[in-house]
Every structure is written in structure tokens, then in C-alpha cells.
Scaffold this motif. Sequence first.
Motif, PDB file in Angstrom:
ATOM      1  N   GLY A 268       0.755  -0.871   0.061  1.00  0.00           N
ATOM      2  CA  GLY A 268      -0.329   0.105   0.175  1.00  0.00           C
ATOM      3  C   GLY A 268       0.514   1.255   0.004  1.00  0.00           C
ATOM      4  N   LEU A 269       2.350   1.318   1.341  1.00  0.00           N
ATOM      5  CA  LEU A 269       3.007   2.578   0.698  1.00  0.00           C
ATOM      6  C   LEU A 269       3.363   2.974  -0.419  1.00  0.00           C
ATOM      7  CD1 LEU A 269       4.001   4.207   2.512  1.00  0.00           C
ATOM      8  CD2 LEU A 269       5.768   2.578   3.430  1.00  0.00           C
ATOM      9  N   VAL A 270       3.809   1.791  -1.245  1.00  0.00           N
ATOM     10  CA  VAL A 270       4.501   1.895  -2.696  1.00  0.00           C
ATOM     11  C   VAL A 270       3.628   2.088  -3.191  1.00  0.00           C
ATOM     12  CG1 VAL A 270       5.783   0.001  -4.261  1.00  0.00           C
ATOM     13  CG2 VAL A 270       6.226  -0.075  -1.978  1.00  0.00           C
ATOM     14  N   ILE A 271       2.284   1.674  -3.202  1.00  0.00           N
ATOM     15  CA  ILE A 271       1.611   2.599  -4.547  1.00  0.00           C
ATOM     16  C   ILE A 271       1.872   3.978  -3.855  1.00  0.00           C
ATOM     17  CG2 ILE A 271      -0.826   2.340  -5.289  1.00  0.00           C
ATOM     18  CD1 ILE A 271      -1.135  -0.384  -3.995  1.00  0.00           C
ATOM     19  N   GLU A 272       0.837   4.131  -2.787  1.00  0.00           N
ATOM     20  CA  GLU A 272       1.125   5.140  -2.459  1.00  0.00           C
ATOM     21  C   GLU A 272       2.195   6.611  -3.180  1.00  0.00           C
ATOM     22  OE1 GLU A 272      -0.368   6.340   1.583  1.00  0.00           O
ATOM     23  OE2 GLU A 272      -1.068   4.663   2.159  1.00  0.00           O
ATOM     24  N   CYS A 273       3.269   5.456  -3.014  1.00  0.00           N
ATOM     25  CA  CYS A 273       4.689   6.916  -2.870  1.00  0.00           C
ATOM     26  C   CYS A 273       4.679   6.890  -5.322  1.00  0.00           C
ATOM     27  CB  CYS A 273       5.708   5.976  -3.172  1.00  0.00           C
ATOM     28  SG  CYS A 273       5.590   6.724  -0.959  1.00  0.00           S
ATOM     29  N   LEU A 274       4.070   5.709  -5.670  1.00  0.00           N
ATOM     30  CA  LEU A 274       4.008   5.537  -7.242  1.00  0.00           C
ATOM     31  C   LEU A 274       3.087   6.892  -7.141  1.00  0.00           C
ATOM     32  CD1 LEU A 274       5.268   4.357  -9.395  1.00  0.00           C
ATOM     33  CD2 LEU A 274       3.451   2.331  -8.958  1.00  0.00           C
ATOM     34  N   ALA A 275       2.154   6.430  -7.024  1.00  0.00           N
ATOM     35  CA  ALA A 275       1.797   7.545  -7.394  1.00  0.00           C
ATOM     36  C   ALA A 275       1.792   9.438  -7.188  1.00  0.00           C
ATOM     37  CB  ALA A 275      -0.541   7.400  -6.823  1.00  0.00           C
ATOM     38  N   THR A 276       2.853   9.228  -6.287  1.00  0.00           N
ATOM     39  CA  THR A 276       2.934  10.586  -6.199  1.00  0.00           C
ATOM     40  C   THR A 276       4.206  11.431  -7.069  1.00  0.00           C
ATOM     41  OG1 THR A 276       2.564  10.083  -4.087  1.00  0.00           O
ATOM     42  CG2 THR A 276       4.564  12.214  -3.836  1.00  0.00           C
ATOM     43  N   LEU A 277       5.497   9.613  -7.309  1.00  0.00           N
ATOM     44  CA  LEU A 277       6.515   9.632  -8.206  1.00  0.00           C
ATOM     45  C   LEU A 277       5.869  10.247  -9.926  1.00  0.00           C
ATOM     46  CD1 LEU A 277       8.942   6.958  -7.579  1.00  0.00           C
ATOM     47  CD2 LEU A 277       8.968   9.581  -7.395  1.00  0.00           C
ATOM     48  N   VAL A 278       4.659   9.856 -10.113  1.00  0.00           N
ATOM     49  CA  VAL A 278       3.815   9.899 -10.985  1.00  0.00           C
ATOM     50  C   VAL A 278       3.074  11.082 -10.958  1.00  0.00           C
ATOM     51  CG1 VAL A 278       1.370   9.068 -12.580  1.00  0.00           C
ATOM     52  CG2 VAL A 278       3.079   7.605 -11.826  1.00  0.00           C
TER      53      VAL A 278
END
Length: 748
Positions: A268-278
Motif C-alpha cells: 500500500g505504501l509503495v502504491i501511494e508513493c508511486l502515485a506521488t512520483l507519477v
Amino acid sequence: MGQGSGRREGGSGGFRPAVLEGVLERITFSNEETGYTVAKVDSGRGSGGGELTTVVGALLGAQPGESLRMEGRWGSHPQYGRQFMVENYTTVLPATVQGVRRYLGSGLVKGIGPRLAERIVDFFGVEALDVIEHTPERLIEVPNLGPKRTRLIADAWEEQKAIKEVMVFLQGIEVSTSLAVRIYKKYGDSAIDVVRTEPYRLAADVWGIGFKTADTIAQAVGIPHDSPQRVMAGIQFTLSESTSEGHCYLPEERLIAEAVKILQVDSGLVIECLATLVAEEGVVTEKVPGPDGEPVTAVYLVPFHRAESALAAQLRGLLATPEDRLPAFADVDWDVALKWLGERTGASLAPEQEQAVRLALTRKVAVLTGGPGCGKSFTVASIITLAAAKRAKIILAAPTGRAAKRMTELTGHDASTVHRLLELKPGGDASYDRDRPLDCDLLVVDEASMLDLLLANKLAKAVPPGAHLLLVGDVDQLPSVGAGQVLRDLLDDRSPLPSVRLTHVFRQAQQSGVVTNAHRVNTGQPPELAGMTDFFLFPSDDPEATAELTVDVVANRIPRRFGLDPRRDVQVLAPMHRGPAGAGNLNALLQEALTPAREGTPERRFGGRTFRVGDKVTQIRNNYDKGANGVFNGTLGVITGIDTVEQAVAVRTDEDEDVSYDFAELDELVHAYAVTVHRSQGSEYPAVVIPITTSAWMMLQRNLLYTAITRAKKLVVLVGSRRALAQAVRNATAGRRHTALAHRLADF
């Protein structure tokens, strides 16, 4: 000046806290990753002084010639005897004239060798170090020491002090000496501040520091395990690692799974941070067809997405432009042209070669592929001859120096490396691009299987509208070391680019065991060994025995039987780096056989390697700051000199350029008596020796063996296991890379 956290080694024996003082004479082993070192120290204990004591532990940053005060314990090693185990140390400046003379003459301070040290100490005595430290301008008082040399010595002393401070800060977290030097050189006086507050910047900015090292530093300076800064850096690291495996993107699900594994945090944390990176445009996502044709969400690092999109657009644009810089061929009488060509060259073209000649001279972009002995070189020479007859401006290029040299020999026209042609500048920008294109009517690029995505994009941008671009290469060889599979994607069924595949092996080439067996392997048949005079197998099932036999073949058997020089003419190509018969171990064995240590000849130890004059070496990173136009990953060379005063190693590259490496830059070089097959792409050698063992099972692939065999001009010697050879021939499942270039070419 620093403190090292030592590691206990050795046998039993009276352990008690102890202090040992002495001069560090030489380092016999050091692990650049951990700083763990085995060294000899002159403790002055013997009756005549100068007894050498073995010390072991984390002597991170300590240099030969320094006086050390070490705290630790005495112990005994069952094989190496009595030794001192260092727990921490400090550097102390020597207090006697003799000590100062030795310290300065050790090569520790760049620009001061034994003779100059003698003169400085004779003039200033025990105050010499104090003068260099506090009033370096006084060095000009030394006879024949000019202001320029004085300034260099003062600068070198200051830099060494500053680097020491960075090392003191980093050594508690086991960052190697060479990386500490790089960190200092990158950030200067702000090095410690960057390391404390933005450690993940190191992975992007400093070559040799990956995410794992930056992560270790981040933990040591207190950045939390689940910090978004850490997770976003880890996602970008995961993508960066995949590009080094050849992928241009990763499917989103695979990226998340791999990042979770590396970071050890919740998905979940990886998915959140990936969205931020995008959202912050740190990565790009896009729906593309996957390897099986089904749509996937592709996640790209920004430069790779930009390059893939731009390369496809540029090639389509070149192909479609109405301009034509070779207009004479639009309505040429091909029967007349080909008859003239045959009279000029004394040979006629096969039908598929004729087709390739027409395509190259009438279409703005064309691709020519085919295996050895199928006439690619003669076809290219024919194209150049016809273009030259119409006074066309022709440029020839190849990805490596050796390939460019071979192209010059085969065509009679000068060829250069792609990097040199584009005049790449520090940072990787090219002098030639869309705004300043090359001045040519025909650009021919050989060994195009080696072109990775980023380089192919830079090259395509530099082609002027209306010029003809011909890409030539063997698509069945291994793809590029860098990300992408450009040649394969250009030949994909979806690609609109015109292409010709040469398949006919000419009679003269059929007499070569090298050519015959390359084609046999490429079609899944075992190589023919009986009666061959240029293709041999020396069977050996044990990997250690295979390594010893390989060395004997290179150093003794081939020179004796064929008169070839073992360093210049023979190249060992190993399927992998590790293992007894891997390139790493073979380099050590071959160096000992071909370039052994000689009394009175300087050598330089760096990490686990010793560099000597005469060593065959290769560059392992793109360095745009070296040489006239950079020195690039895979460039080969020979060490021609080692200067212990200037602390530099001189290398003559295979492009006949002399390049200097500071001692601190030697992690950019590795020995090249043996190289992996991947590193051999674009090169050709009189003789190739291929160790092949079952310990390299995962790497035993048909295209890898085929690539290795096709690097040889005259002779191939396989050394090793028949079972491993059969596995390599059988295994055609070369992993597909995640690229979308063919899709982009089609989707316009």
C-alpha cells in the motif's frame, strides 16, 4: 585522523586491549565495500627497526606512508600467524625528520615523490609538514620548486584533509574510501550536509553508489524505514536496476512486487508513493502492449520514456520526409548501375544483396541484417561505392572503436564511433542533434545490435532530413548492454521500416569452421568438431580444471600452434563474471600468467585488483569527462604507465587515445584478459577462447554462444563441458525485454 570499527579475525590467543603505533607500509588486501583491510605496518620493533607487523580490520581511508596509532588486540591466525586486530585507529603526523621524509615520499600527497620529498625535508627539516599545512607559499623557497608546483601541492594537501573529514564521517557506516573521495569531489564542502539530509541523492549523483549504499547511509543518519523519501527512491532504484537488465519499462504490478521485496514495506505504501512520483513527474505511466500482446500499465523512468517516444517519431519522420539528399538514385537505371558496380568490384551481388543496395539508396531509413559469411560487409561496401560515385557525403559509424576500425578497413572510408561522431559532452548531451544535424547524405551504422535506446535516440536526432540512414547488424546476436532491443524492434513485423535479411552463406565462408558452426548453433545444431582446423573443443567437466586449461590454451597452446600473441590476438569470452571459470577469476589467473609482478616495476592495488603496466583493461561506465569525447562502457585498452607521484594510471585505448585515470578512479577499470560475452559485442578478435561450464547454467543461451563464436576472425576454442555446450545450443529462450518501440513505430 579517523576511527575504524574493526572486525575480529584470527584464532585464539591472549586477547587484551593494546595499542600499536607504526607506519603503514603496504596494503595486501582491502574490501572496497566494507573497508576491511589486511596490511603491513612498520612498528620499529625489530633489533634493526623496520619489522613488519600484520594488522587486520577496518582501516578505512588509511594510506601507505601514514603513521597510525591503532587500538585493538593481538591474536594469532592458524595460517598467517601473529597479527594485530584493529578496532579503531587515528592518523598521527610523524615527529622525526626521517618519519617526515618517509611520509611525504610515500606518494600520499599528489605531486610529491621520494626525490621532491627529500628536497623539501632537507630544506625545512621536521617543520616541513607544518609549512605545507599553514604556510604553503613558503614551499617556493625550496630550490627549483616553482609557484605552479607549490600551488598544486598545497591544493592536494587541502583536498586530502577535506576527504579525510568526509571519511571520518562515513567510516562508521562502512562506506569505502573510493566512494568517500567521489562524494567529496561531487559535493565539495557541502558533502557532509548532503549525506546527512539527502542521502538518496547519492544514488543518482555519484557513480558507484546504488540505492543499497545510500539506504545504509540513510538509516545511519536516522531516516525512517517507511519514509516516503526512502520509498520513492526505492521505486526509482527498482526501475533503474531493470534498465541495467535491458528493460525500458516495468509493468506496474511487477514494479510494485519488486519494490516491496527490496524495501521490505507494505505494498500500500509503495502504491501511494508511486502515485506521488507519477504526479511529480518522477516516473511516467502509459498503457502499452506487453510481450504477449495484452495491454499492460508500463512504468518508465522519464529519460527512457522520452527516448522511446522520440526515437519512434524521428525514424517515422525521416522515412516520410519528401526531401531527398540522394536524388540521383530515385530514377537510376539499376541494371546499368549494378553492371558498373560489378565491373568496379570484380564481383556480382546476390539477389538479396541487390535488394539491400536499392533499399539503402532509395529509402530514407533501411535495416540490413544477416549472419557471418552472408555478405553484409560486401553489400555495405557496394552501397558506399555507388553513393561515392554520385559524390554523396558519406559518414560511417559503429558503437565501438574496434568495430569502427574494422569498418574503415573493409570500406576504405574513415569510420568513427557513434560517441565521437556525435561529440558527446559531459552530462551526455550531443553536439549534433535536431538543431545542429550532421552534414551527410548517407549515414551507415554497423553493429547496430549494440545500439541501446538512449544512444539510438541521440543518433537518430542528428540525421538531417532527406539523408539516408542505413542500420546494419546481426539481430541474432545478444541485444545491447544498455536498455532496449533497438535492432530487433526495428525488424519487428509491426515496424514500417524497410529491411533485408541476408541468408545465403557464400562458398568461401562455408570453408570456415567458425562461420559454419556459428550458423549451426544459430539453428539449434551442435557445432561440428571433427576435421576442423579453426574450431576446437578441449573437454573438461570440472570448473576449476576448466579455468586452468583455459589459461594454458591462451598462454601456451594457441601461441605455440598458431603464432598468435596471447594478449593482443586472443580474447577469453566467458558466459558470466562469477565462478571458477568466470571472467573475474580467469582475469586473475591470466594476469599472473601473462603480466606477472616484476621487481622494480610500479603497480597499483585497488580493491581486490592489482594494476600493472601491460595489463589489458576495459572501462565499465560511461564517463563523458574523460578523453576527447568521453570514454565509454566497454572501451578496451592497455595500461602504458603508472605514476606513483602524480597518482595516475595511463591507458592507451583501442581508439588509439591516451587517457589518464587518478588512483581514486580505478574502480572504473577492470581487467580484460577475460570479458563476459555481453562486453565483447561489436569487437572482433583473431582468436576467441570460450570456457563453458555447467556452473554457468542460467546463462547458457543460444544467442550468447552464437555471439561469442561470431566474435572470432580465425579461431574458436571451446574449453569445458559437452553437457553445458549442448544446453547452450538447445536453449533458445532468450528473455524478452520490456520495450514498446515496435508498438510506437506502428502506432502513428
